[in-house]
Design a protein around this motif. Structure first.
Motif, PDB file in Angstrom:
ATOM      1  N   THR A   1       9.416  -3.985   7.326  1.00 51.76           N
ATOM      2  CA  THR A   1       8.839  -5.034   6.493  1.00 51.76           C
ATOM      3  C   THR A   1       8.478  -4.486   5.122  1.00 51.76           C
ATOM      4  OG1 THR A   1       7.969  -6.264   8.380  1.00 51.76           O
ATOM      5  CG2 THR A   1       6.899  -6.623   6.255  1.00 51.76           C
ATOM      6  N   ALA A   2       8.994  -5.121   4.079  1.00 52.95           N
ATOM      7  CA  ALA A   2       8.774  -4.652   2.717  1.00 52.95           C
ATOM      8  C   ALA A   2       9.452  -5.617   1.752  1.00 52.95           C
ATOM      9  CB  ALA A   2       9.360  -3.254   2.520  1.00 52.95           C
ATOM     10  N   VAL A   3       9.171  -5.426   0.478  1.00 52.76           N
ATOM     11  CA  VAL A   3       9.966  -6.060  -0.566  1.00 52.76           C
ATOM     12  C   VAL A   3      11.130  -5.123  -0.869  1.00 52.76           C
ATOM     13  CG1 VAL A   3      10.038  -6.934  -2.921  1.00 52.76           C
ATOM     14  CG2 VAL A   3       7.973  -7.244  -1.531  1.00 52.76           C
ATOM     15  N   TYR A   4      12.325  -5.645  -0.790  1.00 46.46           N
ATOM     16  CA  TYR A   4      13.534  -4.860  -1.020  1.00 46.46           C
ATOM     17  C   TYR A   4      14.042  -5.128  -2.437  1.00 46.46           C
ATOM     18  CZ  TYR A   4      13.765  -3.390   3.817  1.00 46.46           C
ATOM     19  OH  TYR A   4      13.487  -2.800   5.027  1.00 46.46           O
ATOM     20  N   TYR A   5      14.231  -4.041  -3.171  1.00 42.50           N
ATOM     21  CA  TYR A   5      14.672  -4.125  -4.561  1.00 42.50           C
ATOM     22  C   TYR A   5      16.078  -3.556  -4.698  1.00 42.50           C
ATOM     23  CZ  TYR A   5       9.735  -4.855  -5.675  1.00 42.50           C
ATOM     24  OH  TYR A   5       8.447  -5.337  -5.745  1.00 42.50           O
ATOM     25  N   CYS A   6      16.923  -4.310  -5.371  1.00 40.17           N
ATOM     26  CA  CYS A   6      18.242  -3.813  -5.724  1.00 40.17           C
ATOM     27  C   CYS A   6      18.146  -3.071  -7.057  1.00 40.17           C
ATOM     28  CB  CYS A   6      19.208  -4.984  -5.849  1.00 40.17           C
ATOM     29  SG  CYS A   6      20.892  -4.510  -6.326  1.00 40.17           S
TER      30      CYS A   6
ATOM     31  N   GLY B   1       0.779  -1.228   0.000  1.00 40.49           N
ATOM     32  CA  GLY B   1       0.000   0.000   0.000  1.00 40.49           C
ATOM     33  C   GLY B   1       0.809   1.276   0.000  1.00 40.49           C
ATOM     34  N   LYS B   2       2.125   1.151  -0.104  1.00 40.03           N
ATOM     35  CA  LYS B   2       2.987   2.341  -0.077  1.00 40.03           C
ATOM     36  C   LYS B   2       3.814   2.422  -1.343  1.00 40.03           C
ATOM     37  CE  LYS B   2       3.386   2.750   4.941  1.00 40.03           C
ATOM     38  NZ  LYS B   2       4.345   2.912   6.082  1.00 40.03           N
ATOM     39  N   GLN B   3       4.349   3.624  -1.587  1.00 35.85           N
ATOM     40  CA  GLN B   3       5.220   3.812  -2.739  1.00 35.85           C
ATOM     41  C   GLN B   3       6.610   3.255  -2.463  1.00 35.85           C
ATOM     42  OE1 GLN B   3       5.116   8.047  -3.595  1.00 35.85           O
ATOM     43  NE2 GLN B   3       3.454   7.758  -5.071  1.00 35.85           N
ATOM     44  N   ARG B   4       7.294   2.916  -3.538  1.00 36.26           N
ATOM     45  CA  ARG B   4       8.678   2.469  -3.405  1.00 36.26           C
ATOM     46  C   ARG B   4       9.524   3.632  -2.899  1.00 36.26           C
ATOM     47  NH1 ARG B   4      11.256  -1.097  -8.188  1.00 36.26           N
ATOM     48  NH2 ARG B   4       9.265  -2.119  -7.778  1.00 36.26           N
ATOM     49  N   GLU B   5      10.400   3.355  -1.931  1.00 37.97           N
ATOM     50  CA  GLU B   5      11.213   4.408  -1.348  1.00 37.97           C
ATOM     51  C   GLU B   5      12.683   4.009  -1.300  1.00 37.97           C
ATOM     52  OE1 GLU B   5       9.978   5.100   2.695  1.00 37.97           O
ATOM     53  OE2 GLU B   5      10.602   3.120   3.365  1.00 37.97           O
ATOM     54  N   LEU B   6      13.525   5.023  -1.331  1.00 37.44           N
ATOM     55  CA  LEU B   6      14.964   4.813  -1.235  1.00 37.44           C
ATOM     56  C   LEU B   6      15.331   4.299   0.146  1.00 37.44           C
ATOM     57  CD1 LEU B   6      17.939   5.394  -2.243  1.00 37.44           C
ATOM     58  CD2 LEU B   6      17.690   7.596  -1.096  1.00 37.44           C
ATOM     59  N   VAL B   7      16.229   3.319   0.187  1.00 37.74           N
ATOM     60  CA  VAL B   7      16.805   2.853   1.444  1.00 37.74           C
ATOM     61  C   VAL B   7      18.244   3.335   1.560  1.00 37.74           C
ATOM     62  CG1 VAL B   7      17.421   0.846   2.835  1.00 37.74           C
ATOM     63  CG2 VAL B   7      15.313   0.821   1.476  1.00 37.74           C
ATOM     64  N   ALA B   8      19.067   2.978   0.584  1.00 39.87           N
ATOM     65  CA  ALA B   8      20.475   3.373   0.623  1.00 39.87           C
ATOM     66  C   ALA B   8      21.094   3.183  -0.756  1.00 39.87           C
ATOM     67  CB  ALA B   8      21.246   2.558   1.653  1.00 39.87           C
ATOM     68  N   THR B   9      22.086   4.020  -1.060  1.00 42.75           N
ATOM     69  CA  THR B   9      22.838   3.873  -2.302  1.00 42.75           C
ATOM     70  C   THR B   9      24.319   4.034  -2.016  1.00 42.75           C
ATOM     71  OG1 THR B   9      22.679   6.227  -2.844  1.00 42.75           O
ATOM     72  CG2 THR B   9      20.956   4.781  -3.730  1.00 42.75           C
ATOM     73  N   ILE B  10      25.130   3.502  -2.935  1.00 43.74           N
ATOM     74  CA  ILE B  10      26.583   3.640  -2.832  1.00 43.74           C
ATOM     75  C   ILE B  10      27.151   3.796  -4.234  1.00 43.74           C
ATOM     76  CG2 ILE B  10      26.927   1.126  -2.799  1.00 43.74           C
ATOM     77  CD1 ILE B  10      29.321   1.665  -0.899  1.00 43.74           C
ATOM     78  N   SER B  11      28.033   4.782  -4.398  1.00 39.18           N
ATOM     79  CA  SER B  11      28.676   4.978  -5.695  1.00 39.18           C
ATOM     80  C   SER B  11      29.918   4.098  -5.781  1.00 39.18           C
ATOM     81  CB  SER B  11      29.060   6.444  -5.870  1.00 39.18           C
ATOM     82  OG  SER B  11      30.169   6.759  -5.035  1.00 39.18           O
ATOM     83  N   THR B  12      30.464   3.990  -6.986  1.00 37.26           N
ATOM     84  CA  THR B  12      31.668   3.179  -7.151  1.00 37.26           C
ATOM     85  C   THR B  12      32.855   3.813  -6.432  1.00 37.26           C
ATOM     86  OG1 THR B  12      32.000   4.260  -9.277  1.00 37.26           O
ATOM     87  CG2 THR B  12      30.963   2.095  -9.304  1.00 37.26           C
ATOM     88  N   ARG B  13      32.728   5.082  -6.070  1.00 38.07           N
ATOM     89  CA  ARG B  13      33.778   5.744  -5.284  1.00 38.07           C
ATOM     90  C   ARG B  13      33.552   5.598  -3.789  1.00 38.07           C
ATOM     91  NH1 ARG B  13      35.164  11.427  -8.489  1.00 38.07           N
ATOM     92  NH2 ARG B  13      35.688  10.464 -10.490  1.00 38.07           N
TER      93      ARG B  13
END
Length: 120
Positions: A90-95, A42-54
């Motif tokens: 609790t959620a579906v986690y997408y890479c 029932g919720k929108q997809r949201e950012l959890v965390a990101t990492i750059s190649t640096r």
């Protein structure tokens, strides 16, 4: 073509830990950034965390201090260590990854998602 495959989801009690992994493979020239999003029912997809190649990281406020993102650039793999888990995690986690495939324009690719359930 580029494939993104996640692993490591499951059921855990509140306060517990899980580690997610995600590997990108295929005709990859360069990877710009890898990361994780999540979507609860029932919720929108949201950012959890990101990492750059640096190695520059970015976290959602709701997970700062509890989740840690890391990567192995040689393996095109990103990890998400999740500690002190709460039911609201609790959620579906997408890479997801922003990739320049060989001979193709840069684009964003998504995995199929892995379920994380935090419940007693």
């Amino acid at each position: 073509q580029v494939q993104v495959v996640e692993s490591g989801g499951g059921l855990v009690q509140p306060g517990g830990s899980l580690r997610l992994a995600c590997a990108a493979s295929g005709s990859i020239a360069t990877i710009n950034v890898m990361g994780w999003y999540r979507q609860a029912p029932g919720k929108q997809r949201e950012l959890v965390a990101t990492i750059s190649t640096r190695g520059r990281t970015n976290y959602a406020d709701s997970v700062k201090g509890r989740f840690t993102i890391s990567s192995d650039n040689a393996k095109n793999t990103v990890y998400l260590q999740m500690n002190s888990l709460k039911p609201e995690d609790t959620a579906v986690y997408y890479c997801t990854t922003v990739v320049s495939p060989i001979g193709q324009p840069r684009g964003r690719y998504w995995g199929q998602g892995t379920q994380v359930t935090v419940s007693s």
